[in-house]
Design a protein around this motif. Structure first.
Motif, mmCIF file in Angstrom:
data_model
loop_
_atom_site.group_PDB
_atom_site.id
_atom_site.type_symbol
_atom_site.label_atom_id
_atom_site.label_comp_id
_atom_site.label_asym_id
_atom_site.label_seq_id
_atom_site.Cartn_x
_atom_site.Cartn_y
_atom_site.Cartn_z
ATOM 1 N N UNK A 24 -28.807 -21.725 40.852
ATOM 2 C CA UNK A 24 -28.748 -20.281 40.670
ATOM 3 C C UNK A 24 -27.691 -19.664 41.579
ATOM 4 N N UNK A 25 -27.640 -20.100 42.830
ATOM 5 C CA UNK A 25 -26.665 -19.441 43.708
ATOM 6 C C UNK A 25 -25.245 -19.899 43.410
ATOM 7 N N UNK A 26 -25.083 -21.120 42.925
ATOM 8 C CA UNK A 26 -23.749 -21.543 42.477
ATOM 9 C C UNK A 26 -23.298 -20.682 41.302
ATOM 10 N N UNK A 27 -24.232 -20.415 40.423
ATOM 11 C CA UNK A 27 -23.912 -19.588 39.255
ATOM 12 C C UNK A 27 -23.538 -18.168 39.679
ATOM 13 N N UNK A 28 -24.317 -17.617 40.606
ATOM 14 C CA UNK A 28 -24.034 -16.269 41.093
ATOM 15 C C UNK A 28 -22.686 -16.209 41.794
ATOM 16 N N UNK A 29 -22.411 -17.249 42.560
ATOM 17 C CA UNK A 29 -21.148 -17.309 43.289
ATOM 18 C C UNK A 29 -19.974 -17.267 42.312
ATOM 19 N N UNK A 30 -20.071 -18.036 41.246
ATOM 20 C CA UNK A 30 -19.006 -18.067 40.244
ATOM 21 C C UNK A 30 -18.879 -16.712 39.557
ATOM 22 N N UNK A 31 -20.024 -16.109 39.226
ATOM 23 C CA UNK A 31 -20.004 -14.816 38.541
ATOM 24 C C UNK A 31 -19.377 -13.742 39.432
ATOM 25 N N UNK A 32 -19.789 -13.761 40.694
ATOM 26 C CA UNK A 32 -19.280 -12.765 41.625
ATOM 27 C C UNK A 32 -17.778 -12.963 41.880
ATOM 28 N N UNK A 33 -17.353 -14.217 41.896
ATOM 29 C CA UNK A 33 -15.932 -14.530 42.070
ATOM 30 C C UNK A 33 -15.118 -13.909 40.932
ATOM 31 N N UNK A 34 -15.625 -14.051 39.723
ATOM 32 C CA UNK A 34 -14.929 -13.491 38.560
ATOM 33 C C UNK A 34 -14.887 -11.965 38.644
ATOM 34 N N UNK A 35 -16.016 -11.372 39.022
ATOM 35 C CA UNK A 35 -16.062 -9.914 39.171
ATOM 36 C C UNK A 35 -15.051 -9.444 40.207
ATOM 37 N N UNK A 36 -15.018 -10.143 41.310
ATOM 38 C CA UNK A 36 -14.124 -9.769 42.407
ATOM 39 C C UNK A 36 -12.666 -9.885 41.935
ATOM 40 N N UNK A 37 -12.351 -10.974 41.287
ATOM 41 C CA UNK A 37 -10.993 -11.170 40.773
ATOM 42 C C UNK A 37 -10.611 -10.063 39.800
ATOM 43 N N UNK A 38 -11.552 -9.723 38.928
ATOM 44 C CA UNK A 38 -11.284 -8.672 37.951
ATOM 45 C C UNK A 38 -11.030 -7.339 38.645
ATOM 46 N N UNK A 39 -11.819 -7.095 39.692
ATOM 47 C CA UNK A 39 -11.660 -5.859 40.449
ATOM 48 C C UNK A 39 -10.277 -5.788 41.089
ATOM 49 N N UNK A 40 -9.889 -6.899 41.710
ATOM 50 C CA UNK A 40 -8.598 -6.936 42.394
ATOM 51 C C UNK A 40 -7.435 -6.729 41.460
ATOM 52 N N UNK A 41 -7.560 -7.268 40.260
ATOM 53 C CA UNK A 41 -6.411 -7.285 39.366
ATOM 54 C C UNK A 41 -6.367 -6.099 38.405
ATOM 55 N N UNK A 42 -7.296 -5.131 38.573
ATOM 56 C CA UNK A 42 -7.184 -3.982 37.677
ATOM 57 C C UNK A 42 -7.122 -2.651 38.403
ATOM 58 N N UNK A 43 -6.620 -1.666 37.698
ATOM 59 C CA UNK A 43 -6.518 -0.312 38.231
ATOM 60 C C UNK A 43 -7.889 0.354 38.116
ATOM 61 N N UNK A 44 -8.109 1.455 38.843
ATOM 62 C CA UNK A 44 -9.377 2.164 38.741
ATOM 63 C C UNK A 44 -9.741 2.500 37.288
ATOM 64 N N UNK A 45 -8.753 2.975 36.542
ATOM 65 C CA UNK A 45 -9.039 3.307 35.144
ATOM 66 C C UNK A 45 -9.468 2.066 34.364
ATOM 67 N N UNK A 46 -8.745 0.967 34.557
ATOM 68 C CA UNK A 46 -9.087 -0.267 33.845
ATOM 69 C C UNK A 46 -10.475 -0.751 34.240
ATOM 70 N N UNK A 47 -10.829 -0.561 35.503
ATOM 71 C CA UNK A 47 -12.144 -1.002 35.965
ATOM 72 C C UNK A 47 -13.243 -0.208 35.274
ATOM 73 N N UNK A 48 -12.991 1.085 35.097
ATOM 74 C CA UNK A 48 -13.975 1.910 34.392
ATOM 75 C C UNK A 48 -14.110 1.455 32.949
ATOM 76 N N UNK A 49 -12.993 1.196 32.294
ATOM 77 C CA UNK A 49 -13.023 0.737 30.906
ATOM 78 C C UNK A 49 -13.727 -0.615 30.783
#
Lengths: 192, 192
Positions: B126-151
């Motif tokens: 479970x925590x490996x899965x969460x770690x991977x999910x959170x990593x993807x979320x973090x990457x997505x956050x870093x690579x998008x603009x505020x507007x893109x994040x809202x969308x």
DNA sequence: TGTATTTCTTAACTTAAGTGAACGAGTTGA
DNA sequence: TCAACTCGTTCACTTAAGTTAAGAAATACA
């Protein structure tokens, strides 16, 4: 070099000589040249990495542009999400410096874990710890401005600023290279 | 309500009736009123949360202002970093809606895990899965603009936009409430 | 060593987010 | 019911980041 590994593991569990030998017999050590691409977008990988020496980075290619999202240096580990989710990778991993890595395979890990339940416990502890650390990093990122993020990095990981090209640092900090350059000039300005 | 828990667990391991009863005997279920603060800055907690129904949020108080960094809704789990690191908490957790939670204690977990190694395996997965999910979320956050994040949020978690006050969404998306409001107006404008 | 390439910096201009303030709608509670 | 708050929106203004382009500096390599 093996000592580094065992020293790291000893923070979580204690190993018998049998267990140590079992680990070593897996032949995990791999020496990698700077620039080597360990994982490409679209690939199905089962490999996890632990950096004994050097630095690897993960990045996406979006509209022809590299977006660096993470660096892993000495004593840090990374399992790509695609390994956990068993999906094609969305990002790349490459070697930023000549590095010495531990490379493990998720199938082999399962086998070892079932033979030595202790390893399972270690993996749980380790990934819980990483999850917490990443959570804090993410929160810090969300709650600060680009400039503040740079200053935090300067505080917390000054080595990265030395060893990593600036255009890679920029996307790691969520901005464009030009902005990072300008922001640095601004900070110098303020100091004087 | 217990069925939800067992259904969730069955995604990772299969439980005997003995094991199910052992779990139930721990008396983990807790019903919590909207607005209840589960954790405060500075506290030393050992509690982890699993949301069966409702929504909890984590936030920091910085210079008198609340900075919301995460929401956890149905079938999502959260262990505060302070529990893992055994340090005083840096953030708050509060209940956004009347909720039904599973609350577990890290000491009790250890005890159960040592009695049922299966649970340890589940926690690792479970925590490996969460770690991977959170990593993807973090990457997505870093690579998008505020507007893109809202969308993106609109795409991936439309429920959140409905059930969460906008000023909390704003810091979750890394911006000020006024900016979110303006950005929404801008998007509506574009559509027409 | 010299040339090609990559990386960093600077600048001018555009766009979007931060700031401070005001207003209205909705809610809460005395 | 009315006053006090909270929350979302809008506006004018400021500040900082994105964009495009050019050139300097550093690095790679033939």
């Amino acid at each position: 070099m093996q000592d580094l590994l065992f020293e790291f593991i000893s923070k979580y569990i204690s190993l018998s000589n049998d267990e140590k030998n079992a680990l070593l017999s897996l032949d995990l050590f791999r020496s990698v040249k700077k620039g080597t691409v360990l994982l490409k977008e679209g690939q199905n990988s089962k490999e996890s990495y632990f950096v004994l020496k050097g630095c690897i980075r993960t990045y996406y290619v979006m509209e022809g542009e590299e977006k660096t999202t993470a660096f892993y240096t000495e004593m840090e580990a990374f399992t790509p999400p695609c390994v956990i989710n068993k999906t094609p990778s969305e990002n790349y991993i490459s070697c930023l410096e000549d590095s010495l890595l531990l490379v493990s395979n998720s199938e082999m890990e399962e086998e070892v874990n079932s033979k030595f339940p202790k390893f399972d416990i270690m993996c749980r502890m380790f990934s819980e710890e990483l999850l917490a650390k990443q959570r804090i990093d993410f929160d810090e990122f969300k709650t600060s401005s680009p400039e503040q993020r740079y200053l935090n990095l300067l505080q917390n990981r000054p080595d990265l600023i030395q060893r990593v090209p600036q255009y890679q640092l920029a996307s790691y900090l969520g901005m464009k290279p030009q902005s990072l350059s300008r922001l640095r000039a601004r900070i110098l300005e303020k100091k004087s």
